[in-house]
Scaffold this motif. Structure first.
Motif, PDB file in Angstrom:
ATOM      1  N   LYS A  10      48.633 -24.202  21.189  1.00  0.00           N
ATOM      2  CA  LYS A  10      47.693 -23.454  20.364  1.00  0.00           C
ATOM      3  C   LYS A  10      46.264 -23.954  20.541  1.00  0.00           C
ATOM      4  N   SER A  12      42.731 -24.357  19.412  1.00  0.00           N
ATOM      5  CA  SER A  12      42.237 -24.285  18.038  1.00  0.00           C
ATOM      6  C   SER A  12      40.766 -24.662  17.889  1.00  0.00           C
ATOM      7  N   LEU A  28      46.446 -17.791  16.067  1.00  0.00           N
ATOM      8  CA  LEU A  28      45.754 -17.746  17.350  1.00  0.00           C
ATOM      9  C   LEU A  28      44.464 -16.951  17.168  1.00  0.00           C
ATOM     10  N   LEU A  61      53.063 -18.773  20.974  1.00  0.00           N
ATOM     11  CA  LEU A  61      52.563 -19.901  21.768  1.00  0.00           C
ATOM     12  C   LEU A  61      53.189 -19.904  23.157  1.00  0.00           C
TER      13      LEU A  61
END
Length: 101
Positions: A10, A12, A28, A61
């Motif tokens: 992920k 971020s 996401l 993911l």
């Protein structure tokens, strides 16, 4: 040239043009995903392969990591912290034993 990325899958955070850090730890984030995929594309254009070792199983993911591998023609390994070392070693040995003509 290659990047070995070990991740939870992920993206971020990213550094913006003005140096500020943009973060979003929830879901996401479309902006972060787009910027990440643009960077992956830049790596491909530069001849850099990204091999990704994913430590998560979430569908979104896994899809994101598959997309990264597709863009840069790298590999995606779906592993756990317990088997990560085996996969890294297998990838390393695979690259060392290939003959390129």
């Amino acid at each position: 040239r290659q990047i070995i990325m070990i991740t939870d899958g992920k993206p971020s955070a990213l550094t913006q043009e003005d140096g500020r850090i943009y973060k979003n730890a929830f879901g996401l984030d479309p902006f972060i995903v787009a910027e990440t995929l643009a960077e992956v594309g830049a790596c491909r254009k530069s001849g850099i392969i990204i091999n990704t070792f994913l430590l998560a199983r979430d569908y979104d993911l896994v899809s994101f990591v598959r997309r990264v591998a597709e863009i840069c023609r790298g590999k995606a390994y779906f592993t756990t912290p317990y088997t990560l070392g085996q996969y890294v070693l297998m990838d390393y040995m695979d690259r060392k034993t290939k003959t390129i003509h």
